[in-house]
Design a protein around this motif. Structure first.
Motif, mmCIF file in Angstrom:
data_model
loop_
_atom_site.group_PDB
_atom_site.id
_atom_site.type_symbol
_atom_site.label_atom_id
_atom_site.label_comp_id
_atom_site.label_asym_id
_atom_site.label_seq_id
_atom_site.Cartn_x
_atom_site.Cartn_y
_atom_site.Cartn_z
ATOM 1 N N PHE A 146 29.943 -35.852 -24.713
ATOM 2 C CA PHE A 146 30.281 -35.346 -26.045
ATOM 3 C C PHE A 146 30.848 -33.940 -25.893
ATOM 4 C CE2 PHE A 146 25.930 -34.253 -25.127
ATOM 5 C CZ PHE A 146 25.803 -32.939 -25.541
ATOM 6 N N VAL A 147 31.451 -33.451 -26.984
ATOM 7 C CA VAL A 147 32.018 -32.098 -26.979
ATOM 8 C C VAL A 147 31.202 -31.240 -27.945
ATOM 9 C CG1 VAL A 147 34.075 -30.705 -27.405
ATOM 10 C CG2 VAL A 147 34.320 -33.036 -26.531
ATOM 11 N N SER A 148 30.868 -30.006 -27.529
ATOM 12 C CA SER A 148 30.106 -29.095 -28.392
ATOM 13 C C SER A 148 30.985 -27.900 -28.746
ATOM 14 C CB SER A 148 28.878 -28.554 -27.660
ATOM 15 O OG SER A 148 28.184 -29.591 -27.010
ATOM 16 N N ALA A 149 30.811 -27.398 -29.961
ATOM 17 C CA ALA A 149 31.537 -26.180 -30.348
ATOM 18 C C ALA A 149 30.739 -25.444 -31.406
ATOM 19 C CB ALA A 149 32.916 -26.522 -30.891
ATOM 20 N N THR A 150 30.925 -24.125 -31.470
ATOM 21 C CA THR A 150 30.257 -23.343 -32.511
ATOM 22 C C THR A 150 30.961 -23.581 -33.840
ATOM 23 O OG1 THR A 150 29.897 -21.656 -30.844
ATOM 24 C CG2 THR A 150 29.448 -21.041 -33.119
ATOM 25 N N ARG A 151 30.161 -23.908 -34.861
ATOM 26 C CA ARG A 151 30.704 -24.111 -36.203
ATOM 27 C C ARG A 151 30.483 -22.869 -37.078
ATOM 28 N NH1 ARG A 151 28.578 -28.584 -40.627
ATOM 29 N NH2 ARG A 151 30.158 -28.090 -42.180
ATOM 30 N N GLY A 152 29.447 -22.101 -36.793
ATOM 31 C CA GLY A 152 29.134 -20.911 -37.572
ATOM 32 C C GLY A 152 27.787 -20.382 -37.136
ATOM 33 N N ASN A 181 25.159 -24.492 -34.524
ATOM 34 C CA ASN A 181 24.833 -23.200 -35.128
ATOM 35 C C ASN A 181 24.630 -22.158 -34.019
ATOM 36 O OD1 ASN A 181 23.016 -21.020 -36.077
ATOM 37 N ND2 ASN A 181 23.085 -22.132 -38.008
ATOM 38 N N HIS A 182 25.395 -21.077 -34.104
ATOM 39 C CA HIS A 182 25.398 -20.030 -33.071
ATOM 40 C C HIS A 182 24.023 -19.360 -32.920
ATOM 41 C CE1 HIS A 182 27.400 -16.644 -30.891
ATOM 42 N NE2 HIS A 182 26.464 -15.922 -31.475
ATOM 43 N N MET A 183 23.347 -19.117 -34.038
ATOM 44 C CA MET A 183 22.057 -18.430 -33.960
ATOM 45 C C MET A 183 20.970 -19.363 -33.421
ATOM 46 S SD MET A 183 22.965 -15.471 -34.700
ATOM 47 C CE MET A 183 21.396 -14.621 -34.672
ATOM 48 N N GLN A 184 21.077 -20.633 -33.740
ATOM 49 C CA GLN A 184 20.156 -21.619 -33.152
ATOM 50 C C GLN A 184 20.333 -21.599 -31.627
ATOM 51 O OE1 GLN A 184 21.269 -25.681 -33.899
ATOM 52 N NE2 GLN A 184 19.253 -26.527 -33.384
ATOM 53 N N ALA A 185 21.580 -21.488 -31.205
ATOM 54 C CA ALA A 185 21.866 -21.484 -29.767
ATOM 55 C C ALA A 185 21.235 -20.264 -29.089
ATOM 56 C CB ALA A 185 23.375 -21.511 -29.537
ATOM 57 N N HIS A 186 21.311 -19.082 -29.750
ATOM 58 C CA HIS A 186 20.644 -17.900 -29.178
ATOM 59 C C HIS A 186 19.142 -18.171 -29.055
ATOM 60 C CE1 HIS A 186 23.588 -14.780 -28.581
ATOM 61 N NE2 HIS A 186 24.060 -14.861 -29.808
ATOM 62 N N ALA A 187 18.572 -18.783 -30.102
ATOM 63 C CA ALA A 187 17.112 -19.008 -30.107
ATOM 64 C C ALA A 187 16.687 -19.998 -29.023
ATOM 65 C CB ALA A 187 16.667 -19.499 -31.484
ATOM 66 N N LEU A 188 17.553 -20.953 -28.701
ATOM 67 C CA LEU A 188 17.170 -21.986 -27.729
ATOM 68 C C LEU A 188 17.481 -21.600 -26.280
ATOM 69 C CD1 LEU A 188 18.331 -25.229 -29.614
ATOM 70 C CD2 LEU A 188 16.013 -24.310 -29.464
ATOM 71 N N THR A 189 18.123 -20.447 -26.099
ATOM 72 C CA THR A 189 18.553 -20.057 -24.747
ATOM 73 C C THR A 189 17.428 -20.091 -23.703
ATOM 74 O OG1 THR A 189 20.419 -18.816 -25.586
ATOM 75 C CG2 THR A 189 19.615 -18.168 -23.416
ATOM 76 N N PRO A 190 16.202 -19.635 -24.016
ATOM 77 C CA PRO A 190 15.164 -19.716 -22.971
ATOM 78 C C PRO A 190 14.856 -21.141 -22.548
ATOM 79 C CG PRO A 190 14.242 -18.958 -25.064
ATOM 80 C CD PRO A 190 15.728 -18.935 -25.225
ATOM 81 N N ARG A 191 15.092 -22.100 -23.430
ATOM 82 C CA ARG A 191 14.864 -23.502 -23.038
ATOM 83 C C ARG A 191 15.978 -23.954 -22.083
ATOM 84 N NH1 ARG A 191 11.334 -26.537 -26.233
ATOM 85 N NH2 ARG A 191 12.705 -28.311 -26.600
ATOM 86 N N ARG A 473 31.077 -19.459 -42.431
ATOM 87 C CA ARG A 473 30.951 -18.011 -42.193
ATOM 88 C C ARG A 473 29.479 -17.629 -42.149
ATOM 89 N NH1 ARG A 473 30.890 -13.202 -44.911
ATOM 90 N NH2 ARG A 473 30.749 -14.167 -46.966
ATOM 91 N N LYS A 474 28.707 -18.201 -43.088
ATOM 92 C CA LYS A 474 27.255 -17.983 -43.094
ATOM 93 C C LYS A 474 26.590 -19.330 -42.884
ATOM 94 C CE LYS A 474 27.034 -13.926 -45.949
ATOM 95 N NZ LYS A 474 26.606 -13.322 -47.203
ATOM 96 N N TRP A 475 25.551 -19.350 -42.111
ATOM 97 C CA TRP A 475 24.837 -20.605 -41.877
ATOM 98 C C TRP A 475 23.406 -20.247 -41.475
ATOM 99 C CZ3 TRP A 475 26.489 -24.813 -37.748
ATOM 100 C CH2 TRP A 475 25.767 -25.990 -37.999
ATOM 101 N N PRO A 476 22.554 -19.974 -42.479
ATOM 102 C CA PRO A 476 21.198 -19.519 -42.153
ATOM 103 C C PRO A 476 20.438 -20.545 -41.329
ATOM 104 C CG PRO A 476 21.621 -19.425 -44.528
ATOM 105 C CD PRO A 476 22.763 -20.146 -43.906
ATOM 106 N N LEU A 477 19.573 -20.030 -40.475
ATOM 107 C CA LEU A 477 18.755 -20.894 -39.623
ATOM 108 C C LEU A 477 17.608 -21.535 -40.394
ATOM 109 C CD1 LEU A 477 18.045 -18.737 -36.449
ATOM 110 C CD2 LEU A 477 19.232 -20.912 -36.553
ATOM 111 N N ASP A 478 17.146 -20.780 -41.382
ATOM 112 C CA ASP A 478 15.883 -21.098 -42.033
ATOM 113 C C ASP A 478 16.035 -22.269 -43.008
ATOM 114 O OD1 ASP A 478 13.434 -20.877 -43.320
ATOM 115 O OD2 ASP A 478 13.395 -18.699 -43.002
#
Ligand code: AMP
Ligand code: ZN
Length: 500
Positions: A146-152, A181-191, A473-478
């Motif tokens: 599959f292909v992955s890309a940042t959407r927001g 989601n870019h911020m989800q990706a930051h949060a999952l980086t340690p995994r 442009r905005k995509w809250p994690l919560d």
């Protein structure tokens, strides 16, 4: 048209011996194993693109059925920000447009060789997808699953450059798209880091296990997040004015003596590391260490630091003993205060102090640098303490909801004194059993490897993105935020869970 035997190694040697120009035969796209011992590999492979800001990033990540991941490609091109002394949206957009396709082409050469033991006829004059494999520079390579890309979230036109190319690749290769989601990706980086280190028994859960806390501390963010599950991340505290990295950079410009600053050139990213190096000479700081997964075991440097044993000590002013004091940020009180980080006030005090005392000597400037970091970092840990106490109160005693890990990520997380402060504060406040981890800096700053990993986890959990998704442009994690968090955005659909 040419006859091409299966393996790329053969392919490469054939390229060099000219045997690609063998007699023409009718091409057939066969993927029939010749050997009876052939076992299809159960592995996932993704190509990922990140273009949310000024970095054009591409990665290729592979993950096997035992949970081990391999990063086959991870590169970025950062737009030239010198003209505007900061990120300029149009410059960054041009940079993406210029650099993304060439970087993807380079990445494709890092795809694993196609392994099926078949004799296959292909049209080697064309690049592209040939059934289950790709033909890259005349060599057969595995097609991404599959292909992955940042959407927001991020700058929409910049995101669109990456998302549109990702859609094109997914369409051309006939594989799913994962719009991440870019911020989800930051949060999952340690995994991702633990998968790269294969830190898991095949049956055990992935480290760090949910729930865990992350302090994302960078030039643009100061966020405390509790990651409850793959798609459920709660923002516990956010910066009300400027980010901590920004504050440290601006303080460095006035604290660090001019002769040291001028000797180090004009690279904007040097200020934070320079401030640390100036404050704690010889601590091995400011190096942007790339292997900092376990900050608890950093070499011992004597910071002569006493952690605040109680909240009252955290909000005590720093008395220099030389006629100046620094007040710690302790914005408001109660629950609202626990959800806020405020660094503009500390920055203002430092700037005012040096305007009043431009002739402050080097030793006193060193004390000021140390005090600025101490107060700034204890402000970070104050919200961490609130979060841990709050979690204990509400989560009860169930083992699975216990927080075992605090993750430090973002550029400022490379500061060794920050790691020391967090460790010492946790110890003195009764959280000695909590592990502190800091992923390598290269994976904390914007990169496509984290997008690939998030795509991987979402894919395994059955999530796919429709090809009509558009940038956000905005995509809250919560999930409780307006819009319903990660899964609240339209465009997701479900496929069977592969659960690796
Ligand atoms: P990022 O925004 O994640 O790319 O990180 C860049 C920010 O991290 C800048 O504000 C840097 O000054 C800051 N930074 C990098 N290394 C350090 C360090 N050793 N100490 C403090 N800040 C740092
Ligand atoms: Zn980012």
């Amino acid at each position: 048209m040419s006859r091409l035997l299966q393996s790329s190694r053969q392919c490469l040697s054939r390229l060099s011996t000219g045997s690609l120009f063998a007699p023409r035969r009718q091409p057939q796209l066969l993927l029939r194993p010749l050997s009876s011992s052939y076992q299809p590999r159960r592995q996932l492979l993704t190509l990922a693109i990140e273009t949310s800001c000024d970095d054009t990033c591409v990665a290729i990540l592979e993950k096997d059925s035992a949970g081990a991941a391999r990063l086959l490609f991870n590169e970025k091109v950062t737009s030239d920000n010198r003209t505007f002394q900061g990120i300029h949206p149009i410059e960054a957009l041009h940079s993406h447009a210029q650099n993304l396709a060439p970087l993807v082409r380079k990445a494709l050469r890092a795809l694993p060789e196609a392994e099926t033991e078949t004799e296959t006829e292909v049209d080697s004059s064309s690049q592209g997808s040939h059934g289950e494999f790709l033909l890259i520079d005349g060599c057969r390579r595995q097609k991404p699953t599959f292909v992955s890309a940042t959407r927001g979230p991020g700058m929409r036109s910049n995101l669109a450059v990456g998302l549109n190319l990702a859609k094109g690749l997914a369409l051309g290769w006939d594989v799913p798209l994962l719009a991440v989601n870019h911020m989800q990706a930051h949060a999952l980086t340690p995994r991702l880091v633990s998968a790269l280190e294969h830190k898991r028994s095949s049956e055990g859960p992935r480290d760090p296990q949910f729930p865990f806390l992350s302090l994302l501390v960078s030039g643009g963010h100061t966020i405390l997040v509790r990651s409850n599950s793959l798609t459920d991340h709660t923002i516990l505290a956010d910066a009300s004015s400027i980010a901590i990295g920004d504050m440290l950079d601006k303080c460095a410009r006035v604290i660090v003596p001019a002769e040291i600053l001028s000797a180090r050139g004009s690279d904007a990213s040097m200020y934070g590391p320079l401030l640390e190096e100036f404050a704690f000479p010889g601590s091995g700081s400011g190096s942007g260490s790339s292997s900092a997964q376990s900050p608890d075991h950093d070499h011992e440097y004597n910071y002569n630091y006493t952690p605040p044993a109680a909240r009252g000590e955290e909000i005590r002013p720093f008395e220099s003993g030389h006629g100046w004091t620094l007040r710690p940020p302790h914005f408001g009180s109660g629950r609202a205060a626990a959800a806020e980080y405020e660094f503009a006030g500390l920055q203002g005090q430092v700037q005012k102090l040096l305007l009043e005392r431009p002739d402050m000597d080097v030793e006193m400037r060193r004390v000021l640098a140390q005090a600025t970091m101490k107060l700034g970092f204890e402000h970070l840990t104050s919200r961490l303490m609130f979060a841990l106490q709050d979690h204990e109160k509400h989560a009860g005693s169930e083992m699975e909801s216990k927080i075992r890990t605090v993750v430090l990520s973002g550029g400022v997380a490379s500061n060794k004194f920050l790691r020391h402060v967090v460790r010492r504060v946790l110890d003195v406040r009764g959280y000695a059993d909590i592990e502190v981890v800091a992923p390598p800096v290269s994976l904390c700053t914007d990169n496509a490897a984290m997008i690939a990993w998030t795509g991987m986890e979402m894919y395994e959990n059955g999530w796919r993105s429709h090809l009509d998704v558009w940038t956000l442009r905005k995509w809250p994690l919560d999930p409780d935020a307006d819009g319903g968090g990660i899964l609240g955005a339209e465009g997701w659909y479900r496929a069977p869970i592969t659960g690796q």
